[in-house]
Design a protein around this motif. Structure first.
Motif, PDB file in Angstrom:
ATOM      1  N   UNK A   1     -43.785  18.279   9.637  1.00  0.00           N
ATOM      2  CA  UNK A   1     -44.802  17.256   9.398  1.00  0.00           C
ATOM      3  C   UNK A   1     -44.383  16.335   8.264  1.00  0.00           C
ATOM      4  N   UNK A   2     -44.373  15.081   8.548  1.00  0.00           N
ATOM      5  CA  UNK A   2     -44.077  14.125   7.492  1.00  0.00           C
ATOM      6  C   UNK A   2     -45.275  13.182   7.359  1.00  0.00           C
ATOM      7  N   UNK A   3     -45.159  12.202   6.461  1.00  0.00           N
ATOM      8  CA  UNK A   3     -46.261  11.264   6.253  1.00  0.00           C
ATOM      9  C   UNK A   3     -46.419  10.351   7.462  1.00  0.00           C
ATOM     10  N   UNK A   4     -47.507   9.615   7.482  1.00  0.00           N
ATOM     11  CA  UNK A   4     -47.714   8.662   8.574  1.00  0.00           C
ATOM     12  C   UNK A   4     -46.569   7.649   8.634  1.00  0.00           C
TER      13      UNK A   4
ATOM     14  N   UNK B   1     -43.533   8.014   7.504  1.00  0.00           N
ATOM     15  CA  UNK B   1     -42.350   8.742   7.971  1.00  0.00           C
ATOM     16  C   UNK B   1     -42.339   8.907   9.478  1.00  0.00           C
ATOM     17  N   UNK B   2     -43.505   9.157  10.040  1.00  0.00           N
ATOM     18  CA  UNK B   2     -43.608   9.346  11.492  1.00  0.00           C
ATOM     19  C   UNK B   2     -43.452   8.042  12.254  1.00  0.00           C
TER      20      UNK B   2
END
Lengths: 380, 380
Positions: free
Chosen positions: A1-4, A6-7
């Motif tokens: 899971x990465x930040x928004x 990052x995604x």
């Protein structure tokens, strides 16, 4: 899971076009200013001078907000080039180019808010805002700029936080916003309580245009963003924004998070301003790009490719190629021409649009590029 | 209403100390490397050379991720200085200094996650992480680095996303992390599934130290951050990170959001690396700062100010002044000495701690500074 961010981050079509442009003969993709017009000798002299005269001082960490010496030269020598009025309650914040200013503004203003942009708009800048917004609403652009009536219709039902506009030499559409629309935007910002980001990197090479939107603003509604990338060179990464003091001070503090604006490059730009290099280039560069744009316009018309609005200034012309522009792009690259398929600049429509740039290509290359483009379009 | 970062950002004590330091005689606040040791002539020559030899190319927009020429020189000439092993599945991403790398990493990894840091830690960097975290857990630091047992006790009950550490010449504590703790961190990262940001800007001037934590990592748990600020000069704003390919590629793309790393400065650093300027300075600078630190240590001990751990390398010594260090700071500034009150570096405790820097002050100034400090402490 990465930040928004990052995604959701992905390669921009401009970067993609630029990467491909490196491998082909005719580059009508890039937004880099004409390399033949970069003041290499003046820049070299400026580096030597600041190092000789000021020594280690120009190699220290940058102060948050920018070097005083540069801010002073911007006030003395550059605001007049921009025809820009800076009010007493406003401050200049130096940034690593206009793109960095946008990143700072996105980071400051937005936390899943609703924003509005011109349709089309400049995708790279827009990303720094989009990735922090819940929703981005496209407002139509015509030859006089953003459609202010469409905007007001929206504002009556939707609360927006920010409006992002490029008033001069629009990227990718090449249009200038009319004076009355500039005034109207200020009225709307007051009435419906939102901020305007005025992204104006082309103004120094825009020739005669209406005053900046910011000049009509008495209440700190406009954040003005400028850059030395087009008038000097992008590789220095120096630009700035002007905002009301409270906002400007917060943005300055936020620069502590990245501390990315080279100190020596700020001194170099200050030196070039002081020596008049910037002011004297303004008219010359306007005419240089204007004459290249004329070649592009004439060549297109000559081939019957006439679905475009003639750009007032800057590097870009937005052409409706009448067919899927990614398809045209891939075929054109095979024949040695690169441009930017403009669909990603549009939130609505734009599938058949192509952004053609005159900044890097020579006049001969522009003529040849249009020839290739025409052949490709006819044969799909 | 602004974003969380916009709301919570405030002036860092380092920036504040630095601003005040400009006005006083003895600067023991700044983390700027010694101005007397900046390779001004070499830098000037490098600017002239890259402009003469490569022309406009060095003035174009930077490519996202960094210029290939610089990445190659880092691999050829700098990784060995760092004693760093780069695996085949890892990539270098050039940044505008280490601080920019931290901002990118915070932006990539964090969305209200829990992170852990050394107590104390470097406040400025930490801010880029803190402002995107729901909670920051401080782990004790001793003369061998972070307390790994305390960390594991925490990990058994709390899921963390990131651990941020400064393994060499710690800022502000001056300690080096022991080899066995470095290995242990990797084991913990595997077992408890978190990433480690290894912030290592001082390594090029750190002398003999254990291998980077990253060298013990086989699974992409460590993101290594380096900088040319200490070994060349901070005003160029060039650093880099090394991470596993998938992360590195995302971070590269995220650079499209700010495009802040000056192209020409990247070529200048590449040139200095190629010419061996960086490698040959490594030992010299280590010894330079070491000899200044010895003066500081001896002067403090001489005055009976002995509540500190002797730094192994770098610029900083963390002294317990036994009294509120802001109070001591204000009195010291009146007498012409600036340092950084270290409370803000601590998430727990630290009220009586002062960060003393030897980087900018001369040996004579260090002796004089300690004299002032001693008088001030005795008279409060």
């Amino acid at each position: 899971m990465v930040s928004r961010i990052g995604k959701e981050i992905e390669i921009s079509p401009v970067e993609l076009g630029s990467q491909i442009a490196k491998r082909v003969k005719i580059n009508m993709a890039s937004g880099t200013p004409d390399p033949r017009k970069m003041p290499i000798k003046e820049i070299k002299d400026a580096y030597s001078e600041v190092l000789n005269e000021l020594g280690p001082k120009v190699l220290f960490y940058p102060g948050a907000g920018g070097q005083e010496e540069l801010i002073r030269e911007i006030e003395d020598k550059f605001l007049s080039v921009l025809n820009l009025t800076k009010r007493k309650d406003e401050k200049i914040v130096v940034t690593s180019g206009a793109q960095h200013a946008m990143e700072l503004l996105g980071k400051y203003f937005l936390e899943n808010d609703v924003i509005a942009v011109e349709n089309p708009t400049f995708i790279e800048t827009f990303n720094a805002l989009k990735l922090r917004s819940s929703s981005v609403i496209p407002i139509s652009l015509d030859p006089s700029g953003i459609d202010v009536n469409e905007l007001e219709t929206l504002l009556k039902v939707v609360k927006i936080r920010l409006l992002y506009v490029i008033p001069n030499c629009h990227n990718p559409a090449g249009v200038n916003m009319s004076e009355c629309r500039r005034k109207r935007l200020i009225e709307l910002a007051e009435k419906y309580d939102f901020y305007i980001i005025e992204d104006d990197p082309y103004r120094p090479i825009a020739g005669e245009t209406p005053q900046p939107i910011k000049n009509y603003d008495n209440n700190g509604r406009v954040i003005y963003v400028s850059s030395f990338s087009k008038i000097i060179a992008p590789g220095l990464r120096v630009g700035f924004l002007i905002a009301k003091e409270d906002i400007a001070e917060k943005i300055s503090l936020m620069e502590q998070l990245d501390f990315s604006t080279s100190t020596i490059n700020q001194y170099v730009v200050a030196r070039l301003l002081r020596k008049g290099v910037v002011t004297e280039r303004s008219k010359e560069l306007y005419e240089h790009y204007k004459s290249k744009m004329k070649i592009l316009v004439d060549s297109l018309v000559d081939k019957g490719l006439d679905k475009f609005n003639e750009p007032k200034c800057g590097f870009f012309l937005l052409l409706d190629v009448g067919k899927d522009s990614w398809n045209v792009f891939h075929k054109a690259v095979e024949k040695g021409l690169s441009f930017v398929p403009a669909k990603p600049f549009f939130l609505r429509g734009g599938d058949t649009m192509a952004r053609l740039s005159v900044s890097v290509a020579t006049k001969e290359e522009i003529i040849e590029g249009v020839k290739i483009l025409n052949e490709v379009i006819r044969n799909i």
